[in-house]
Motif scaffolding. Sequence first.
Motif, PDB file in Angstrom:
ATOM      1  N   ALA A 102     -17.142  -1.086   0.339  1.00  0.00           N
ATOM      2  CA  ALA A 102     -17.051  -0.421   1.218  1.00  0.00           C
ATOM      3  C   ALA A 102     -15.587   0.386   1.474  1.00  0.00           C
ATOM      4  CB  ALA A 102     -17.318  -1.099   2.806  1.00  0.00           C
ATOM      5  N   ALA A 103     -14.777  -0.552   0.647  1.00  0.00           N
ATOM      6  CA  ALA A 103     -13.272   0.158   0.373  1.00  0.00           C
ATOM      7  C   ALA A 103     -12.893  -0.339  -1.331  1.00  0.00           C
ATOM      8  CB  ALA A 103     -12.710  -0.559   1.179  1.00  0.00           C
ATOM      9  N   ALA A 104     -11.769   0.320  -1.357  1.00  0.00           N
ATOM     10  CA  ALA A 104     -11.161   0.059  -2.520  1.00  0.00           C
ATOM     11  C   ALA A 104      -9.730  -0.230  -2.336  1.00  0.00           C
ATOM     12  CB  ALA A 104     -11.165   0.579  -3.728  1.00  0.00           C
ATOM     13  N   VAL A 105      -8.407  -0.731  -2.893  1.00  0.00           N
ATOM     14  CA  VAL A 105      -7.400  -1.712  -3.248  1.00  0.00           C
ATOM     15  C   VAL A 105      -7.769  -0.279  -5.138  1.00  0.00           C
ATOM     16  CG1 VAL A 105      -5.041  -2.358  -3.205  1.00  0.00           C
ATOM     17  CG2 VAL A 105      -6.635  -3.032  -1.908  1.00  0.00           C
ATOM     18  N   LEU A 106      -6.383   0.260  -5.212  1.00  0.00           N
ATOM     19  CA  LEU A 106      -6.273   0.782  -6.544  1.00  0.00           C
ATOM     20  C   LEU A 106      -4.939   0.002  -6.930  1.00  0.00           C
ATOM     21  CD1 LEU A 106      -6.898   4.562  -7.020  1.00  0.00           C
ATOM     22  CD2 LEU A 106      -7.948   2.880  -7.412  1.00  0.00           C
ATOM     23  N   ALA A 107      -5.531  -0.331  -7.775  1.00  0.00           N
ATOM     24  CA  ALA A 107      -3.055  -0.693  -8.260  1.00  0.00           C
ATOM     25  C   ALA A 107      -2.805  -0.307 -10.089  1.00  0.00           C
ATOM     26  CB  ALA A 107      -3.260  -2.826  -8.501  1.00  0.00           C
ATOM     27  N   HIS A 108      -1.726  -0.317 -10.697  1.00  0.00           N
ATOM     28  CA  HIS A 108      -1.491  -0.249 -11.670  1.00  0.00           C
ATOM     29  C   HIS A 108      -0.259  -0.466 -11.687  1.00  0.00           C
ATOM     30  CE1 HIS A 108      -0.158   4.024 -10.929  1.00  0.00           C
ATOM     31  NE2 HIS A 108       1.039   4.264 -11.794  1.00  0.00           N
ATOM     32  N   ASN A 109       0.174  -0.301 -13.335  1.00  0.00           N
ATOM     33  CA  ASN A 109       1.385  -0.512 -13.630  1.00  0.00           C
ATOM     34  C   ASN A 109       2.178   0.356 -14.069  1.00  0.00           C
ATOM     35  OD1 ASN A 109      -0.125  -1.494 -15.687  1.00  0.00           O
ATOM     36  ND2 ASN A 109       1.852  -2.405 -16.934  1.00  0.00           N
ATOM     37  N   HIS A 110       2.871  -0.134 -13.573  1.00  0.00           N
ATOM     38  CA  HIS A 110       4.393   0.659 -14.956  1.00  0.00           C
ATOM     39  C   HIS A 110       5.208  -0.084 -15.468  1.00  0.00           C
ATOM     40  CE1 HIS A 110       4.614   4.370 -11.691  1.00  0.00           C
ATOM     41  NE2 HIS A 110       3.842   4.271 -12.337  1.00  0.00           N
ATOM     42  N   PRO A 111       5.134   0.157 -17.047  1.00  0.00           N
ATOM     43  CA  PRO A 111       5.772  -0.897 -17.909  1.00  0.00           C
ATOM     44  C   PRO A 111       7.034  -1.287 -17.919  1.00  0.00           C
ATOM     45  CG  PRO A 111       3.876  -0.531 -18.901  1.00  0.00           C
ATOM     46  CD  PRO A 111       4.092   0.031 -17.407  1.00  0.00           C
ATOM     47  N   SER A 112       7.673  -0.113 -18.015  1.00  0.00           N
ATOM     48  CA  SER A 112       9.091   0.344 -17.982  1.00  0.00           C
ATOM     49  C   SER A 112       9.942  -0.971 -16.293  1.00  0.00           C
ATOM     50  CB  SER A 112       9.763   2.041 -17.035  1.00  0.00           C
ATOM     51  OG  SER A 112       8.808   2.179 -15.798  1.00  0.00           O
ATOM     52  N   LEU A 143      -1.284   0.581  -4.889  1.00  0.00           N
ATOM     53  CA  LEU A 143       0.107  -0.118  -5.280  1.00  0.00           C
ATOM     54  C   LEU A 143       0.338   0.311  -6.837  1.00  0.00           C
ATOM     55  CD1 LEU A 143      -1.092  -3.368  -3.127  1.00  0.00           C
ATOM     56  CD2 LEU A 143       0.264  -1.849  -2.463  1.00  0.00           C
ATOM     57  N   VAL A 144       1.027   0.254  -7.202  1.00  0.00           N
ATOM     58  CA  VAL A 144       2.315   0.541  -8.308  1.00  0.00           C
ATOM     59  C   VAL A 144       2.671  -0.443  -8.136  1.00  0.00           C
ATOM     60  CG1 VAL A 144       3.385   1.922  -9.875  1.00  0.00           C
ATOM     61  CG2 VAL A 144       2.017   3.175  -7.563  1.00  0.00           C
ATOM     62  N   VAL A 145       2.328  -1.076  -9.683  1.00  0.00           N
ATOM     63  CA  VAL A 145       3.560  -2.896  -9.960  1.00  0.00           C
ATOM     64  C   VAL A 145       4.565  -2.080 -10.197  1.00  0.00           C
ATOM     65  CG1 VAL A 145       3.305  -5.589 -11.099  1.00  0.00           C
ATOM     66  CG2 VAL A 145       1.608  -3.835  -9.478  1.00  0.00           C
ATOM     67  N   GLY A 146       5.786  -2.346 -10.809  1.00  0.00           N
ATOM     68  CA  GLY A 146       6.744  -2.232 -11.664  1.00  0.00           C
ATOM     69  C   GLY A 146       7.856  -3.323 -11.688  1.00  0.00           C
TER      70      GLY A 146
END
Length: 159
Positions: A102-112, A143-146
């Motif tokens: 019904a819903a989603a949360v995107l997340a990805h990383n920045h290896p830098s 969400l962007v993980v750095g």
Amino acid sequence: MEQQLPLFARELAPADQQAVREALTLLEGQLREPGTSFTSSHAVRDWLRLQLAALEREALSVLWLDNQHRLLAHDTLFLGTINSITVHPREVVKSGLKNNAAAAVLAHNHPSGEAEPSQADRLITERLKQALDLVDIRLLDHLVVGGMDIVSFAERGWL
């Protein structure tokens, strides 16, 4: 069922791997608790840091949620290079439908280690939001993980 280890943890000593496995199991258990607000939980951020922060390549994961915003599943749908990733909205929609989300949360990383979203991050998020809207899956956040930092699109008012 044994907790799947993130890629970075597979290179650790067995005792350290077990500690990471236990932490992930505890955090994921918290995410599945009834009444837990998924998008405001510190457990979400901690869980994402363990999953994504130490990866050497960009990875896009989607956290699929039910109507009460409880975790149904998490999928790492795309792997990229050290500074880019190709994302196909069609595959994201297919995964959402497969999980009956019904819903989603995107997340990805920045290896830098730099969590600040790029213009490309903002553009693909808008495309994914439009694609998910077509099948009535609400995009709650990206969400962007750095490193240890995480930037939330929702908190910035971009969603």
